[in-house]
Design an enzyme around this catalytic site. Structure first.
Site, PDB file in Angstrom:
ATOM      1  CE  LYS A 114      -4.460   0.790   0.062  1.00 21.96           C
ATOM      2  NZ  LYS A 114      -5.478  -0.108  -0.519  1.00 21.96           N
TER       3      LYS A 114
HETATM    4  P1  NAD Z   1     -13.375   7.772  -3.120  1.00 20.69           P
HETATM    5  O1  NAD Z   1     -12.409   8.842  -2.773  1.00 20.69           O
HETATM    6  O2  NAD Z   1     -13.789   7.578  -4.536  1.00 20.69           O
HETATM    7  O3  NAD Z   1     -14.734   7.984  -2.288  1.00 20.69           O
HETATM    8  C1  NAD Z   1     -14.772   8.112  -0.908  1.00 20.69           C
HETATM    9  C2  NAD Z   1     -16.173   8.557  -0.513  1.00 20.69           C
HETATM   10  O4  NAD Z   1     -16.261   8.575   0.907  1.00 20.69           O
HETATM   11  C3  NAD Z   1     -16.527   9.954  -0.993  1.00 20.69           C
HETATM   12  O5  NAD Z   1     -17.917  10.004  -1.312  1.00 20.69           O
HETATM   13  C4  NAD Z   1     -16.252  10.813   0.245  1.00 20.69           C
HETATM   14  O6  NAD Z   1     -16.982  12.044   0.265  1.00 20.69           O
HETATM   15  C5  NAD Z   1     -16.703   9.869   1.327  1.00 20.69           C
HETATM   16  N1  NAD Z   1     -16.134  10.171   2.638  1.00 20.69           N
HETATM   17  C6  NAD Z   1     -14.866  10.511   2.938  1.00 20.69           C
HETATM   18  N2  NAD Z   1     -14.741  10.740   4.260  1.00 20.69           N
HETATM   19  C7  NAD Z   1     -15.973  10.537   4.788  1.00 20.69           C
HETATM   20  C8  NAD Z   1     -16.493  10.626   6.085  1.00 20.69           C
HETATM   21  N3  NAD Z   1     -15.726  10.987   7.114  1.00 20.69           N
HETATM   22  N4  NAD Z   1     -17.806  10.331   6.265  1.00 20.69           N
HETATM   23  C9  NAD Z   1     -18.585   9.975   5.219  1.00 20.69           C
HETATM   24  N5  NAD Z   1     -18.143   9.884   3.970  1.00 20.69           N
HETATM   25  C10 NAD Z   1     -16.859  10.170   3.756  1.00 20.69           C
HETATM   26  O7  NAD Z   1     -12.782   6.425  -2.486  1.00 20.69           O
HETATM   27  P2  NAD Z   1     -13.113   4.929  -2.886  1.00 20.69           P
HETATM   28  O8  NAD Z   1     -12.152   4.494  -3.926  1.00 20.69           O
HETATM   29  O9  NAD Z   1     -14.580   4.788  -3.127  1.00 20.69           O
HETATM   30  O10 NAD Z   1     -12.684   4.180  -1.537  1.00 20.69           O
HETATM   31  C11 NAD Z   1     -13.554   4.084  -0.416  1.00 20.69           C
HETATM   32  C12 NAD Z   1     -13.057   3.005   0.514  1.00 20.69           C
HETATM   33  O11 NAD Z   1     -12.995   1.771  -0.206  1.00 20.69           O
HETATM   34  C13 NAD Z   1     -11.654   3.186   1.087  1.00 20.69           C
HETATM   35  O12 NAD Z   1     -11.623   2.622   2.372  1.00 20.69           O
HETATM   36  C14 NAD Z   1     -10.781   2.380   0.151  1.00 20.69           C
HETATM   37  O13 NAD Z   1      -9.588   1.967   0.770  1.00 20.69           O
HETATM   38  C15 NAD Z   1     -11.687   1.223  -0.117  1.00 20.69           C
HETATM   39  N6  NAD Z   1     -11.369   0.485  -1.342  1.00 20.69           N
HETATM   40  C16 NAD Z   1     -11.367   1.083  -2.562  1.00 20.69           C
HETATM   41  C17 NAD Z   1     -11.089   0.329  -3.693  1.00 20.69           C
HETATM   42  C18 NAD Z   1     -11.148   0.897  -5.075  1.00 20.69           C
HETATM   43  O14 NAD Z   1     -10.983   0.135  -6.046  1.00 20.69           O
HETATM   44  N7  NAD Z   1     -11.415   2.194  -5.238  1.00 20.69           N
HETATM   45  C19 NAD Z   1     -10.780  -1.027  -3.566  1.00 20.69           C
HETATM   46  C20 NAD Z   1     -10.803  -1.620  -2.302  1.00 20.69           C
HETATM   47  C21 NAD Z   1     -11.107  -0.839  -1.193  1.00 20.69           C
END
Ligand code: NAD
Length: 424
Positions: A114
């Site tokens: 990571k």
């Molecule tokens: P992103 O940046 O596209 O979206 C994050 C979302 O969460 C946004 O809508 C943001 O406004 C919201 N957010 C942020 N802080 C917040 C809070 N305190 N309260 C409520 N909402 C909040 O990110 P993503 O890619 O969708 O990732 C989200 C989660 O999923 C993370 O934990 C990431 O590690 C995990 N993840 C992502 C992927 C991927 O392929 N993108 C894969 C595995 C895991």
């Protein structure tokens, strides 16, 4: 005046600790030796760099960037790059270990890594982001590589940043190396289906969980925290399968409509509203905290870690939790949730759809060939469903929740591989 070191914030649980508590439990159940325990526990490599970047106003600002390779026992390390003000080495280490377990649980030939940079993308221009990403890539030239460590997007980064990374890495190598990173734009060798892959895997996990709990999706309701990449695609795909999504949220707050949120409308609104749901019409505004405790069938935390803790776990009413985010549930909440009989599809399984299609992207890049969307979706859905079934079966065999079962499946695979490969 005497400087007084501030006390650590006590109510924030360390995600690394939460991960380790589950890891320890699974190791104990598997009867793993002490030597193997340390081999599985200690990261293989950690790199922290200072990145001086010229900002648009001419000032030089130094950002701290990290890359942790937790394990490369199963193959080259794989893991996203997070741009967020809260990034720190503990979090990156926890997320790197999660990647090891996640790749092992879905049985793809990768180790875990990571990366992250402590920065606020919402306050940075495209130019500043680009300089930061390129500087980070150069600083990590001897870490990254298609056979060593393959980054991908995470919170705050996307295809645009991956394109910059691929370009900078390729320039340094004197040839195009598109397999060094996944989650790239299609035209650069990205895979069809990658953007929606994590949300799609969340949907497959939720459908498989509903099937086990005998919940009819057409009568089911869901609440989804986070409306970024993972949350919004999970919402679209669950909605397509008949599930009524009654609440969505982002950093601006949560939005509730008992008749169901217009998901396509919410996506359009967000995209025209600088990426936020702020003032989203057609729904009642509630808090993110209230969203988590709504009386729904499926709760999908898809924003950030540590949102379900010992403070709010007893108020959760959902029948199942499908963890789109990494580490949304703290270890201290596990027992409360298990006692309530809530089925939890854990992060290392539920959000592994992204890394699965990332793996497909890398395979296609190395083959110099492109698969169509139908092939990608069929293969990733099968991997997600098979992995769900394997973890569910393990949970029954060991009489443990699915979270511990997922760790058992993953740890056993890495430990068995290490035994065959051997060490010094
Ligand atoms: P992103 O940046 O596209 O979206 C994050 C979302 O969460 C946004 O809508 C943001 O406004 C919201 N957010 C942020 N802080 C917040 C809070 N305190 N309260 C409520 N909402 C909040 O990110 P993503 O890619 O969708 O990732 C989200 C989660 O999923 C993370 O934990 C990431 O590690 C995990 N993840 C992502 C992927 C991927 O392929 N993108 C894969 C595995 C895991």
């Amino acid at each position: 005046m005497t400087y007084i070191e501030p006390a650590p914030i006590k109510d924030k649980e360390n995600p690394l600790e939460s991960m380790m508590q589950r890891f320890d439990k699974a190791v104990e159940l598997l009867g793993i030796s002490e030597e193997m325990y340390y081999i599985l526990k200690v990261p293989a490599r950690q790199v922290t760099v200072g990145l001086p970047i010229t900002m648009d106003d001419g000032r030089i600002k130094v950002f701290e960037g990290h890359r942790v390779i937790h394990s490369n026992i199963l193959g080259p390390a794989k893991g996203g790059i997070r741009f967020d003000p809260a990034v720190n080495i503990d979090e990156v280490r926890a997320l790197a270990a999660w990647m090891t377990w996640k790749c092992a649980v879905v049985d793809i030939p990768y180790g875990g890594a990571k990366g992250g940079i402590a920065c606020n993308p919402r306050e940075m221009s495209a130019g500043e982001m680009e300089r930061l990403m390129r500087a980070y890539t150069v600083a990590m030239l001897d870490v990254f590589g298609p056979d060593r460590d393959i980054p991908a997007p995470d919170m705050g980064t996307g295809p645009r940043e991956m394109a910059w990374l691929m370009d900078e890495y390729s320039k340094a190598k004197g040839m195009t190396v598109n397999a060094v990173v996944t989650g790239k734009p299609l035209v650069l060798g990205g895979s069809l289906g990658r953007t929606e892959a994590t949300g799609r895997g969340v949907m497959v996990s939720a459908m498989a969980g509903m099937d086990k709990l005998k919940i009819n999706p057409y009568k089911a309701t869901a609440a989804i925290q986070g409306f970024g990449n993972v949350g919004s695609y999970a919402a679209v795909l669950l909605h397509e399968r008949g599930v009524k999504v009654v609440a969505i949220s982002d950093i601006s707050g949560a939005y509730y409509n008992e008749n169901g949120i217009d998901i396509e409308g919410a996506i359009k609104y967000r995209d025209l509203n600088r990426g936020t749901l702020e003032n989203f019409p057609g729904a009642e505004k509630i808090t993110n905290e209230q969203l988590l405790t709504l009386d729904v069938d499926v709760l999908v935390p898809a924003a950030k870690e540590d949102v379900i803790t010992h403070d709010n776990a007893s108020f959760i009413q959902a029948k199942m939790i499908v963890e789109g985010a990494n580490g949304p549930t703290s270890a201290s909440a596990d027992d409360i949730i298990n006692e309530k009989g809530i089925l939890v599809v854990p992060d290392i399984l539920a959000n592994a759809g992204g890394v699965t299609v990332s793996y497909f992207e890398w395979v296609q890049n190395r083959m110099g060939y492109k698969w169509n969307l139908d092939r990608i979706n069929r293969r990733s859905d099968r991997i997600m469903k098979d992995s769900f079934d394997k973890v569910f079966l393990t949970s029954q065999q060991f009489n443990v929740p699915m979270r511990i079962a997922a760790y058992i499946v993953a740890i056993k695979k890495v430990a068995d591989t290490y035994k065959f490969r051997g060490g010094y």
